[in-house]
Enzyme design. Structure first.
Site, PDB file in Angstrom:
ATOM      1  N   LYS A  29      -1.388   4.841   8.722  1.00  0.00           N
ATOM      2  CA  LYS A  29      -0.622   5.242   7.536  1.00  0.00           C
ATOM      3  C   LYS A  29      -1.544   5.385   6.334  1.00  0.00           C
ATOM      4  O   LYS A  29      -1.457   6.356   5.570  1.00  0.00           O
ATOM      5  CB  LYS A  29       0.467   4.207   7.243  1.00  0.00           C
ATOM      6  CG  LYS A  29       1.278   4.471   5.974  1.00  0.00           C
ATOM      7  CD  LYS A  29       1.927   3.206   5.442  1.00  0.00           C
ATOM      8  CE  LYS A  29       0.886   2.296   4.837  1.00  0.00           C
ATOM      9  NZ  LYS A  29       1.399   1.264   3.934  1.00  0.00           N
ATOM     10  N   SER A  54       0.861  -1.184   0.000  1.00  0.00           N
ATOM     11  CA  SER A  54       0.000   0.000   0.000  1.00  0.00           C
ATOM     12  C   SER A  54       0.896   1.232   0.000  1.00  0.00           C
ATOM     13  O   SER A  54       1.598   1.495   0.981  1.00  0.00           O
ATOM     14  CB  SER A  54      -0.908   0.000   1.230  1.00  0.00           C
ATOM     15  OG  SER A  54      -1.813  -1.084   1.180  1.00  0.00           O
ATOM     16  N   LYS A  81      -7.457   0.987  -3.133  1.00  0.00           N
ATOM     17  CA  LYS A  81      -7.084   0.521  -1.799  1.00  0.00           C
ATOM     18  C   LYS A  81      -7.337   1.608  -0.757  1.00  0.00           C
ATOM     19  O   LYS A  81      -7.797   1.328   0.350  1.00  0.00           O
ATOM     20  CB  LYS A  81      -5.611   0.102  -1.786  1.00  0.00           C
ATOM     21  CG  LYS A  81      -5.068  -0.287  -0.399  1.00  0.00           C
ATOM     22  CD  LYS A  81      -5.821  -1.464   0.215  1.00  0.00           C
ATOM     23  CE  LYS A  81      -5.373  -1.776   1.648  1.00  0.00           C
ATOM     24  NZ  LYS A  81      -4.045  -2.373   1.735  1.00  0.00           N
TER      25      LYS A  81
END
Length: 292
Positions: free
Chosen positions: A240, A98, A172
């Site tokens: 994050k 990611s 995502k």
């Protein structure tokens, strides 16, 4: 057809993903900064490599499953033993980490300049999905590159091509916004039910099958009730991703109030020392805020 696959990053998620590739009959050459994390894969038939470049040499596909954008850039392109210079022309880098959308687009450009294919194909489903080979795989890149890689991706989950390079990461981030907001809502609801005198375990059972039902209510709701916060997806990585999503939203000129609240909750959870716990541990932050 069997492929030779280089696999970089064999931690919580990458280890089981690489194991599923081995089970599907592929030759898998693996590298990890902590070599002890390679032992299970070697026993399953994987080949331990001494550097990222070593893992990439001879591979038709190179999969990266590292923690963040700067780490991926360094290990793939910029270190002395970086992986991508070891790939032959025509090979493909599949970035399953990611990372920011902009980073994925820049990586795709670097690969194209070097004669390499590129997919940004992050995943969702946590460690359980990685083990079961049932991950949601969101792939951005050229359609022909995706179709060529589809059989390999299918050994790890359910791949869907969502658009050009960068759109896998965009998808995502959308996923992580939904996950973070839903975990926060489930945690609030269970705390609300408990404080009102209801048994949270029975509340969870009562909601099953209704409009409030979800994978997060089932899996993470149970974690909250049992206070089992062994990480399937660490809170620090959830934070994050919400930070990255909000930065992307600002670049697009969007105000996302729900994602902003979820991000602030995860920021406090991590800052209180719970970043290595599963992201369902967000209920601990809500308990702190509502301590009697």
């Amino acid at each position: 057809m069997s492929e030779t696959i280089g696999f970089i990053g064999t931690g919580l998620m990458g280890g089981p993903m690489a194991k599923n590739l081995l089970a599907a009959g592929h030759r898998v050459r693996v590298w990890n900064r902590s070599p002890e994390k390679l032992q299970d894969l070697v026993q399953a038939g994987g080949e331990a490599c001494t550097s990222p470049r070593d893992a990439a040499e001879g591979a038709s596909l190179l999969i990266c499953m590292l923690s963040d954008g700067p780490t991926c850039d360094a290990v793939m392109f910029d270190d002395d033993n970086a992986a991508c210079p070891g790939l032959a022309s025509g090979a493909t880098l599949i970035m399953m980490s990611s990372i920011p959308v902009e980073t994925a687009i820049a990586q795709a450009e670097r690969c194209a300049a070097g004669g390499l294919g590129y997919l940004d194909a992050p995943v969702s489903g946590g460690q359980r999905g990685a083990i079961e080979g049932s991950l949601a795989i969101m792939a951005g890149g050229e359609a022909s590159v995706f179709e060529a890689a589809r059989p390999v991706l299918s050994a790890m989950g359910r791949p869907v091509h969502v658009g050009p390079a960068g759109t896998g990461q965009q998808t995502k981030l959308a996923n992580q916004m939904i996950v973070a907001g839903t975990i926060a809502t489930v945690a609030e609801a269970l705390l609300f039910a408990e404080r009102g005198g209801a048994d949270p375990a029975r509340v969870r059972d009562a909601l099953a099958g209704g409009f409030a039902d979800s994978t997060i209510l089932n899996q993470h709701g149970l974690r909250m009730i049992e206070e089992n916060f062994t990480p399937g997806g660490p809170s620090k990585y959830q934070w994050k991703d919400t930070r990255t999503a909000l930065a992307r939203a600002r670049a697009l000129g969007l105000d996302l109030p729900v994602a902003s609240v979820a991000d602030a909750l995860y920021a406090d959870l991590v800052e209180h020392g719970d970043g290595d716990l599963d992201h369902s541990a967000l209920i601990l932050e809500l308990r702190r805020r509502n301590a009697l």
